[in-house]
Design a protein around this motif. Structure first.
Motif, short mmCIF file in Angstrom:
data_model
loop_
_atom_site.label_atom_id
_atom_site.label_comp_id
_atom_site.label_asym_id
_atom_site.label_seq_id
_atom_site.Cartn_x
_atom_site.Cartn_y
_atom_site.Cartn_z
N ILE A 32 52.65 0.63 3.52
CA ILE A 32 51.46 1.19 2.86
C ILE A 32 51.88 2.36 1.97
O ILE A 32 52.57 3.27 2.42
CB ILE A 32 50.44 1.67 3.91
CG1 ILE A 32 49.90 0.47 4.69
CG2 ILE A 32 49.29 2.43 3.25
CD1 ILE A 32 49.02 0.85 5.86
N PRO A 33 51.47 2.37 0.69
CA PRO A 33 51.82 3.49 -0.20
C PRO A 33 51.06 4.76 0.18
O PRO A 33 49.86 4.71 0.49
CB PRO A 33 51.41 3.01 -1.59
CG PRO A 33 51.05 1.57 -1.45
CD PRO A 33 50.73 1.32 -0.02
N LEU A 34 51.74 5.89 0.14
CA LEU A 34 51.15 7.18 0.48
C LEU A 34 51.62 8.23 -0.52
O LEU A 34 52.73 8.16 -1.03
CB LEU A 34 51.57 7.63 1.89
CG LEU A 34 51.22 6.72 3.07
CD1 LEU A 34 52.00 7.16 4.31
CD2 LEU A 34 49.74 6.74 3.36
N ILE A 35 50.75 9.18 -0.80
CA ILE A 35 51.13 10.35 -1.59
C ILE A 35 51.23 11.54 -0.64
O ILE A 35 50.25 11.85 0.06
CB ILE A 35 50.10 10.67 -2.69
CG1 ILE A 35 49.92 9.48 -3.63
CG2 ILE A 35 50.54 11.90 -3.49
CD1 ILE A 35 48.82 9.69 -4.67
N PHE A 36 52.38 12.17 -0.58
CA PHE A 36 52.56 13.34 0.28
C PHE A 36 52.50 14.60 -0.57
O PHE A 36 53.22 14.74 -1.56
CB PHE A 36 53.90 13.28 1.01
CG PHE A 36 54.19 14.51 1.83
CD1 PHE A 36 53.39 14.86 2.90
CD2 PHE A 36 55.27 15.33 1.51
CE1 PHE A 36 53.64 16.00 3.65
CE2 PHE A 36 55.53 16.48 2.26
CZ PHE A 36 54.72 16.80 3.33
N ASP A 37 51.61 15.51 -0.17
CA ASP A 37 51.45 16.78 -0.88
C ASP A 37 52.15 17.87 -0.07
O ASP A 37 51.65 18.28 0.99
CB ASP A 37 49.96 17.11 -1.02
CG ASP A 37 49.71 18.34 -1.88
OD1 ASP A 37 50.68 19.08 -2.14
OD2 ASP A 37 48.56 18.55 -2.30
N PRO A 38 53.30 18.36 -0.52
CA PRO A 38 54.04 19.37 0.26
C PRO A 38 53.33 20.72 0.31
O PRO A 38 53.67 21.55 1.14
CB PRO A 38 55.38 19.46 -0.48
CG PRO A 38 55.07 19.04 -1.88
CD PRO A 38 54.00 18.00 -1.77
N LYS B 233 48.11 13.65 -15.60
CA LYS B 233 49.50 13.74 -15.13
C LYS B 233 49.50 14.11 -13.66
O LYS B 233 48.81 15.05 -13.23
CB LYS B 233 50.27 14.78 -15.93
CG LYS B 233 51.75 14.90 -15.56
CD LYS B 233 52.42 15.94 -16.44
CE LYS B 233 53.93 15.97 -16.19
NZ LYS B 233 54.23 16.34 -14.78
N LEU B 234 50.27 13.36 -12.87
CA LEU B 234 50.43 13.65 -11.46
C LEU B 234 51.26 14.92 -11.29
O LEU B 234 52.20 15.15 -12.05
CB LEU B 234 51.12 12.48 -10.76
CG LEU B 234 50.90 12.31 -9.24
CD1 LEU B 234 49.44 11.99 -8.95
CD2 LEU B 234 51.80 11.20 -8.71
N ARG B 235 50.91 15.76 -10.32
CA ARG B 235 51.69 16.97 -10.08
C ARG B 235 53.13 16.64 -9.76
O ARG B 235 53.42 15.70 -9.01
CB ARG B 235 51.07 17.78 -8.94
CG ARG B 235 49.78 18.49 -9.33
CD ARG B 235 49.05 19.10 -8.16
NE ARG B 235 49.97 19.59 -7.13
CZ ARG B 235 49.69 19.57 -5.83
NH1 ARG B 235 48.54 19.07 -5.41
NH2 ARG B 235 50.54 20.04 -4.96
N ASP B 236 54.05 17.43 -10.30
CA ASP B 236 55.48 17.13 -10.19
C ASP B 236 55.99 17.15 -8.75
O ASP B 236 56.89 16.40 -8.40
CB ASP B 236 56.29 18.13 -11.03
CG ASP B 236 56.08 17.93 -12.52
OD1 ASP B 236 55.77 16.79 -12.92
OD2 ASP B 236 56.21 18.91 -13.27
N GLU B 237 55.43 18.06 -7.91
CA GLU B 237 55.99 18.22 -6.58
C GLU B 237 55.53 17.16 -5.57
O GLU B 237 56.00 17.13 -4.43
CB GLU B 237 55.66 19.61 -6.01
CG GLU B 237 54.17 19.86 -5.78
CD GLU B 237 53.48 20.48 -6.98
OE1 GLU B 237 52.51 21.23 -6.79
OE2 GLU B 237 53.94 20.21 -8.12
N LEU B 238 54.61 16.29 -5.97
CA LEU B 238 54.12 15.26 -5.05
C LEU B 238 55.19 14.20 -4.80
O LEU B 238 56.03 13.92 -5.65
CB LEU B 238 52.87 14.61 -5.62
CG LEU B 238 51.67 15.54 -5.86
CD1 LEU B 238 50.52 14.76 -6.46
CD2 LEU B 238 51.25 16.23 -4.58
N GLU B 239 55.13 13.60 -3.62
CA GLU B 239 56.09 12.57 -3.23
C GLU B 239 55.33 11.29 -2.90
O GLU B 239 54.41 11.31 -2.08
CB GLU B 239 56.90 13.03 -2.01
CG GLU B 239 57.94 12.04 -1.54
CD GLU B 239 58.64 12.49 -0.27
OE1 GLU B 239 59.54 11.77 0.20
OE2 GLU B 239 58.29 13.58 0.26
N VAL B 240 55.70 10.18 -3.53
CA VAL B 240 55.11 8.88 -3.24
C VAL B 240 56.05 8.13 -2.31
O VAL B 240 57.21 7.89 -2.65
CB VAL B 240 54.87 8.07 -4.53
CG1 VAL B 240 54.22 6.73 -4.20
CG2 VAL B 240 53.98 8.86 -5.49
#
Length: 366
Positions: free
Chosen positions: A21-27, A7-14
């Motif tokens: 280009i797709p990116l995952i942002f980790d706050p 499961k992907l962490r809830d707070e991450l933003e795609v």
């Protein structure tokens, strides 16, 4: 340990960055993680309701002959996400601020001086946003070109050789140059502010733990999707330097004595700074602008890979095997230009040694 089902962490933003280009942002860390479009599809199914085996079965149902290959790809993808701390149950990254204002690395420790620059620049950015962007860029570019041309012509045609100038002028020019570098970095920050991605902080880095270098944290520039905006953001410092090069040239032509010598040294330093900022072998402003303009990543590494395999008459590696003829020629041209640039730097440094020795001796009174 990875949660099962993953499961992907809830707070991450795609998000989608430049060139879609797709990116995952980790706050939590403030980091961006680049993924493929296929990986973006897989992310939508990492909701904790499917096991790894169910994911493999789901994606291979239309082509059972590729089950083993898909299983390896999914395993690699999940492993990468886990190592980056992006899955529930994986090692969590440190929370922001745990490292204070100092960040260390193998070659460049960084010290954050202020995170208030966006607030300071906001009124200026708002005023400039009222002017058409194309007009602003045109004025900045033409002024910079004229400034560099005037400044370097003044240095080469109207100034005495730098090795004949006094040491005190060099020390003063060095202090003024540090201010110019801060202005250079502030120009990057101002453009970022205008593009809606304010910088995270202004600080000083110690290259090889010795040479102080000002910087602004432009990590959020990944959110700028327009190529033109990314190019201008990368070149903002170089453009501002051109205007100040004209100022140094004007001072040098209209002064005498210590002031004239200081301005001459400044022009020499600004010429050196331009050479560094256009360096195709390092992550310089020029290199960043090239990647932004072309949409490529690791252009330098790809160029040298093409040159190396071509010179050895070897087949290109898998990730370069499908290059078009024009792309291959472009990479080869870039690689050859980089080699020529390195030779030029080596030649210039060799011929600058006598002048450097004379300057060092003059500063100690010999």
């Amino acid at each position: 340990m990875i949660s099962s089902p993953p499961k992907l962490r809830d707070e991450l933003e795609v998000i989608r960055g430049m060139d879609d280009i797709p990116l995952i942002f980790d706050p939590v860390t403030g980091n961006y993680h680049r993924i493929t479009r296929a990986g973006e599809v897989v992310l939508t199914y990492l909701d904790g309701t499917r096991t790894r085996e169910e994911l493999v079965a789901f994606f291979s149902r239309a082509d059972t002959t590729r089950t083993d290959a898909l299983a390896r790809q999914i395993d690699n993808f999940l492993s990468t996400l886990s190592k980056s701390g992006l899955l529930e149950g994986s090692d969590r990254p440190d929370k922001p601020g745990t490292g204070g204002r100092v960040r260390t690395s193998m070659v460049m420790p960084r010290i954050v001086l202020t995170r208030s620059l966006p607030r300071v620049l906001a009124p200026v950015a708002t005023a400039l946003q009222a002017v058409p962007a194309t007009l602003l860029v045109l004025i900045a570019a033409l002024g910079a070109i004229a400034g560099y041309t005037f400044g370097f012509h003044t240095l080469l045609a109207s100034m005495p050789p730098l090795q004949g100038l006094g040491g005190p002028a060099f020390l003063i020019a060095t202090c003024v140059m540090l201010l110019y570098v801060l202005v250079h970095e502030t120009a990057h920050a101002l453009v970022a502010q205008m593009l809606g991605t304010p910088v995270r902080g202004l600080g000083v880095a110690l290259l090889f733990y010795f040479m102080p270098v000002a910087y602004v944290d432009r990590t959020d520039a990944y959110r700028v999707r327009d190529r033109g905006g990314r190019v201008v953001l990368a070149l903002a410092g170089i453009l501002s330097d051109g205007w100040f090069c004209a100022l140094s040239g004007a001072v040098a032509l209209n002064s005498d004595g210590l002031l004239k010598e200081t301005a001459a040294y400044l022009l020499g330093m600004q010429l050196f700074m331009l050479v560094i900022n256009l360096n195709p072998l390092m992550p310089s402003d020029g290199y960043t602008a090239l990647e932004a303009a072309t949409g490529l990543t690791n252009a330098r590494g790809r160029a040298f890979a093409v040159l190396r395999h071509t010179a050895r008459r070897q087949e290109l590696p898998a990730h370069l095997a499908n290059l078009s003829t024009s792309a291959r020629r472009g990479y080869m041209a870039y690689g050859l230009f980089s080699l020529a640039y390195a030779c030029f730097l080596a030649y210039a440094m060799f011929h600058a040694l006598p002048a450097t020795m004379d300057l060092a001796l003059s500063m100690v009174g010999r």
